[in-house]
Design an enzyme around this catalytic site. Structure first.
Site, short mmCIF file in Angstrom:
data_model
loop_
_atom_site.label_atom_id
_atom_site.label_comp_id
_atom_site.label_asym_id
_atom_site.label_seq_id
_atom_site.Cartn_x
_atom_site.Cartn_y
_atom_site.Cartn_z
N GLY A 191 0.81 -1.22 0.00
CA GLY A 191 0.00 0.00 0.00
C GLY A 191 0.84 1.26 0.00
N ARG A 192 2.08 1.11 0.40
CA ARG A 192 2.96 2.30 0.39
C ARG A 192 4.39 1.91 0.06
NH1 ARG A 192 3.85 4.00 6.64
NH2 ARG A 192 3.62 1.96 7.59
N ARG A 242 14.62 -0.09 1.06
CA ARG A 242 14.87 -1.39 1.68
C ARG A 242 15.50 -2.34 0.66
NH1 ARG A 242 9.55 -2.88 5.21
NH2 ARG A 242 8.56 -3.27 3.18
N GLY A 276 -0.28 6.25 1.41
CA GLY A 276 0.90 5.76 0.69
C GLY A 276 2.21 6.31 1.20
N ASP A 287 1.08 -11.07 7.03
CA ASP A 287 1.62 -10.26 5.93
C ASP A 287 2.94 -9.61 6.33
OD1 ASP A 287 -0.42 -8.87 7.59
OD2 ASP A 287 0.34 -7.10 6.57
N ASN A 288 3.34 -9.76 7.58
CA ASN A 288 4.63 -9.23 8.02
C ASN A 288 5.62 -10.35 8.30
OD1 ASN A 288 3.72 -6.61 7.80
ND2 ASN A 288 3.14 -6.44 9.94
#
Ligand code: AMP
Ligand code: MG
Length: 496
Positions: free
Chosen positions: A100-101, A183, A133, A263-264
């Site tokens: 999403g961002r 990242r 975002g 999701d992490n």
């Protein structure tokens, strides 16, 4: 008349870009460019990572690099996209989430092998839902320093190459400013990517994704003898083992992730998505670092079970490929043996125990009980104990406890367990296992306060410390001390 074509500026890093994730096809992502931010500036550069990747710091952190890694210019060869995933958040199925961002710029062939570059905070995507975002400066600095602190401790993690900022306002509880973290990881694929296609019964895509990850990162699963030769069961077992090893290291160093939603969770067993994470100050097994986690689902001592719960979700998602529930359950079993043995190994190293003897578990549990009872500072305890084994008097360790007699009894037992002939080796193991410096909340907070005033020197100083956390750095002794009283009032939430 010639048309004037307004092409965006390009940065040439001199790398080949295989962009293998993009090769999976449009079911997996939406191709789009980051949204530019006005007048970006450099907040922090990870020179060590730049060097590992074979990138010139002057290029990455120069004006063109700052533009490109803020999302204002394209990287030659990159193929930006936002990927789609789903997930369980706080134990509840959340349906579609996705980047999403974050925007994956692409995968480059670097001096450190194939690595994906991702910008976090680079604008809205089709998966932004209600979000803007963006990421704010404070959380971007925390991710930048937090991930490098984990790397410095030898714990598997995504990395961060740099942080840039912009004065563009971002609304959270109050108005803050925007930042972007670059990242770097071999892959940003999460458990949630698999859950997404499984929940939608898109089994061709599910298989394509699994095959991609297996061929690239777990090729040994192709030739497994275990699980009746079932590649996908072997894959689930491998992910379970990597996750077990990662969480065991979290527990050993006192790291709380804070938002262990599926999701992490990285499919490579990397620590990913640094939000409300914390390194423990006082040892409180039930410590909840995320102010938004009202039930304490992700408390420090719950992490090992939550990781298993998440792996169970992954197993369920992979079931259509594995084809046999018993095999899937058998693949998950290894977590139950690997986690405790990895944790015991981590704790044994913290105690400087060079071999495995009966009674070790009691010794470990005994000291953890004392630390919890007296809420002893976790990092300081282990470092002082290491220095004691290295020859310093026991007083500095003893002083940390209220119940001195109970501690003395434990210390006597521990001293008897240490092999006198090899005590130097024990001390040396302890001093490279028990860090002097961890990224405590208040240290990050002080660096953030200065950064908000556009002074980034503390970010740089902290980065250098956490990259070499076992070294003494005598000029920075103060940062290895007890947290100030106000540290307990720092509230870190999901707001970022
Ligand atoms: P997190 O809890 O940070 O892992 O985020 C969970 C989901 O929310 C992911 O899909 C993120 O991309 C999305 N998300 C978080 N913050 C934002 C934001 N400010 N704008 C858009 N999406 C966001
Ligand atoms: Mg996330």
């Amino acid at each position: 008349m010639d048309q004037v074509v307004d092409t965006p500026p390009r940065l040439e890093l001199g790398l080949a870009w295989p962009n293998s994730f993009a090769g999976l096809g449009p079911a997996f992502y939406t191709e789009l460019a980051p949204t530019p931010l006005p007048s970006p500036y450099l907040v922090g550069l990870n020179q060590r990572l730049a060097a590992e990747l074979g990138l010139a710091a002057s290029l990455v952190a120069g004006p063109e690099g700052v533009e490109a890694f803020t999302g204002n210019a394209t990287l030659s060869g990159a193929r930006p996209l936002a990927s789609v995933y789903s997930g369980h958040q706080f134990g509840v199925w959340a349906g579609q989430l996705g980047d999403g961002r974050a925007i994956l710029l692409g995968e480059a062939q670097t001096a450190a092998g194939a690595q994906e570059f991702q910008l976090k905070g680079s604008g809205r995507t089709p998966y932004s839902r209600m979000g803007d975002g963006r990421a704010v400066l404070r959380s971007s600095i925390r991710e930048f320093l937090g991930s490098e602190a984990m790397f410095g401790l030898g714990i598997p993690t995504t990395r961060a190459l740099m942080v840039t900022g912009s004065d563009a306002p971002v609304r959270r509880e109050e108005i803050e400013t925007a930042a972007v973290v670059t990242r770097v990881a071999p892959s940003f694929i999460r458990f949630g990517h698999f859950e997404h296609f499984s929940a939608r019964e898109q089994y061709d895509e599910l298989r394509k994704l699994a095959d991609y990850v297996i061929d690239k990162f777990y090729p040994e699963c192709r030739s497994t003898q275990a699980f009746a030769g079932n590649t996908y069961a072997a894959f689930l077992e491998q992910v379970s083992e990597r996750t077990a090893a990662m969480v065991a290291q979290w527990q050993g160093v006192g790291f709380c992730h804070g938002v262990m939603n599926t999701d992490n969770m990285s499919i490579l067993g990397l620590t990913i998505d640094y939000g409300p994470f914390q390194f423990l100050d006082a040892f409180d097994p039930g410590h909840i670092c995320n102010h938004s986690d009202e039930q304490g689902r992700y408390a420090y001592n719950k992490q090992p079970n939550v990781a298993y719960w998440n792996l169970f979700c992954l197993g369920q998602a992979l079931l259509p490929l594995i084809g046999d529930q018993e095999l899937a359950l058998a693949a998950l079993e290894s977590y139950k043996t690997v986690f405790p043995s990895e944790l015991e190994a981590a704790m044994r190293a913290k105690l400087g125990l060079l071999d495995n003897q009966p009674g070790d578990r009691e010794l470990i549990e005994g000291v953890l009980k004392l630390l919890a009872k007296d809420r002893v500072d976790y990092t300081i305890f282990w470092r002082r104990l290491s220095r004691h084994v290295a020859g310093e008097p026991a007083e500095t360790v003893r002083d940390l406890f209220l119940q001195r007699e109970a501690f003395d009894a434990w210390l006597l037992q521990y001293s008897e367990r240490l092999d006198k002939a090899e005590v130097e080796e024990s001390a040396s193991l302890m001093l490279r296992t028990n860090p002097k410096y961890v990224l405590r909340n208040h240290l990050g907070e002080l660096a953030i306060r200065q950064a908000k005033l556009k002074d980034y020197s503390e970010v740089e100083a902290l980065l250098a410390l956490v990259q070499a956390p076992y070294e003494e750095h005598p000029a920075h002794d103060q940062k290895a001390g007890f947290p100030p009283d106000w540290a307990t009032h720092i509230e870190i939430s999901c707001s970022s």
